[in-house]
Design an enzyme around this catalytic site. Structure first.
Site, short mmCIF file in Angstrom:
data_model
loop_
_atom_site.label_atom_id
_atom_site.label_comp_id
_atom_site.label_asym_id
_atom_site.label_seq_id
_atom_site.Cartn_x
_atom_site.Cartn_y
_atom_site.Cartn_z
N CYS B 89 0.59 -6.39 -19.95
CA CYS B 89 1.92 -6.12 -20.00
C CYS B 89 2.47 -6.56 -18.81
O CYS B 89 2.64 -7.69 -18.38
CB CYS B 89 2.18 -4.66 -20.41
N HIS B 199 -0.34 -5.24 -25.89
CA HIS B 199 -1.43 -4.03 -25.40
C HIS B 199 -2.56 -3.90 -25.99
O HIS B 199 -2.73 -3.38 -27.06
CB HIS B 199 -0.68 -2.71 -25.24
N GLU B 201 -5.21 -2.65 -25.45
CA GLU B 201 -5.71 -1.14 -25.71
C GLU B 201 -5.02 -0.14 -26.81
O GLU B 201 -5.40 0.81 -27.02
CB GLU B 201 -5.67 -0.51 -24.20
#
Lengths: 254, 219
Positions: B89, B199, B201
């Site tokens: 990001c 993202h 994650e």
């Protein structure tokens, strides 16, 4: 292509899941982390925790819930309820939240939203707007679960919050919440068309067609629902299939 | 055991990134210690370096610079020693020459180009498209295939939430994009460096695959 988000919401009190009907008659129904895992596996696009813990001494329970959720769910998480200070936001983000939702604190101090967006970025600041119809074409902002009128026009307020840096508006119709009669589409559309940021429609979902209506007629970018998912009336997959059948771009889970 | 350093400079959601890396390592048997750290000496000795980041470009840059010796350790380890680097990001955006969010702020200069506000074309019915670009979008991968993207296919979904995007000056640095009223850079990379606007994650199976690939990447 960007897909339409389906967001199950869990009301959390003292670290436990509850769901209110018109914000009263709460029914305790489980561990939020276990519920989050179910929604993660089911392909929910985001997850929302609304912390409705009232007592001051239990306020920190949400941090533990968020932290445990972030250990096992690799999906976006928004947390709202009781977000009043920059420090609250920092703690939630550090625990594993991706976005925070600000409601009453924004009404009390609109500059808090500006400061929060400046500090953490608009992408993680959602402003929750709880609105009720008060005249033929006027919607007013309410706080405290719909009990306290603010005198603020919901459309103008939403526009102002977006201008202050809110990255998203979580719009709940207090007239519809818990009624299962569908989103308030004129309200949703009025606000979605007035702000440059995404609007999440909330409050009143009873059928799968209501979800698609919120996007097609209400112009929402995302739909949030609690009880239809939480009580197993419909699955996330059924919701997405129904919305895809209405021509909306949807993501298949995982 | 090797160390994968996730740099902690006060920006955002490090716990999610660390937990996702731990899961990715466990699922693939990668032997590495996932370490969230604000200690430059850890970064200087790390086998892999991850720079997350949420918020405004200038704040992230200032936050990183405020950790004494971190910027130097990062540059030495990644730019000179050439260990694998992943920016996420705003951590990816910092790889650019400069960010134009609120003010003009210098980036690392690793990926020539600037970070600018996205200005998507309107929806088909003429309504303006919403900014931030928020939600799950479908990846469009560019040739040649990149080892960190092994097993990830065109059309796989990744989770985005941002209002600014990196516009690489050189097309070969753009490894993937998404369409949102025009192309938006999704992944950049060169040599030992890769960065994702989305993202990983938070991108469920697709994201964990990318993180696992990064942990076994030998550029």
């Amino acid at each position: 292509m960007l897909t339409i988000r389906v967001i199950p919401c869990l009301d959390v009190k003292d670290g436990r899941v509850v769901k209110g009907v018109n914000f009263v008659d709460l029914v305790d129904a489980g561990d939020p982390v276990e519920q989050a895992k179910v929604y993660d596996a089911a392909g929910a696009d985001e997850l929302c925790f609304l912390d409705i813990t009232a007592s001051h001494e239990n306020r920190d329970t949400i941090f533990d819930v968020v932290a445990r959720t972030a250990e096992s769910c690799f999906m976006p998480l928004t947390v709202g309820g009781g977000v009043r200070k920059v420090e609250d936001i920092r703690k939630l983000l550090l625990a594993g939240a991706d976005k925070v939702s600000i409601n009453t604190a924004a009404v009390k101090n609109p500059d808090f939203v500006r400061a929060a967006a400046r500090k953490f970025g608009s992408q993680c600041i959602t402003v929750a707007v709880d609105a009720k119809q008060v005249a033929a074409d006027r919607f007013e902002v309410f706080t405290h679960g719909g009990r306290v009128a603010t005198g603020l026009d919901a459309v103008a307020w939403s526009r102002r919050m977006a201008g202050y840096g809110a990255g998203e508006i979580l719009l709940t119709s207090m007239d519809r919440d818990g009624t299962k009669s569908g989103f308030d589409l004129p309200l949703t559309r009025a606000i979605a068309d007035a702000v440059p940021v995404p609007v999440i429609a909330s409050g009143g979902v009873g059928t799968l067609d209501h979800l698609a209506d919120g996007v097609i007629e209400g112009h929402a970018s995302a739909v949030l629902a609690a009880s239809i998912f939480h009580f197993g009336i419909y699955s996330i997959a059924e919701a997405k299939a129904a919305m895809a059948a209405r021509g909306l771009p949807m993501r298949e889970g995982r | 055991m090797g160390v994968t350093a996730i740099i902690d400079y006060g920006s955002g959601n490090l716990r999610s990134a660390a937990k996702a890396f731990e899961r990715a390592a466990a699922e693939t048997g990668a032997v590495t210690e996932i370490r969230v750290t604000d200690d430059p000496t850890v970064v200087a000795g790390a086998d892999r370096v991850v720079l997350p980041g949420v918020g405004a470009f200038a704040d992230c840059r200032a936050g990183l610079d405020a950790v004494g010796g971190m910027r130097e350790a990062l540059f030495r380890r990644v730019d000179e020693d050439g260990v694998p680097f992943l920016g996420i990001c705003v951590g990816m955006q910092l790889m650019a020459d400069a960010g134009h969010e609120h003010v003009v702020t210098e980036g690392f200069g690793w990926i020539p180009g600037v970070v600018e506000r996205i200005e998507p074309a309107p929806e088909a019915d003429g309504r303006p498209r919403k900014v931030p670009h928020m939600g799950w979008n479908t990846l469009i991968l560019n040739a040649p295939p990149h080892p960190v993207l092994a097993g990830i296919n065109d059309g796989d979904h990744a989770y985005f939430v941002h209002s600014y995007a990196l516009r690489p000056a050189r097309t070969e640095h753009r490894l993937a994009q998404v369409d949102y009223g025009g192309p938006i850079t999704a992944i950049v990379g060169r040599d030992n460096m890769i960065g994702t606007q989305f993202h990983p994650e938070k991108s469920q199976a697709t994201g964990l695959r990318l993180l696992a690939n990064f942990l076994s990447w030998t550029p």
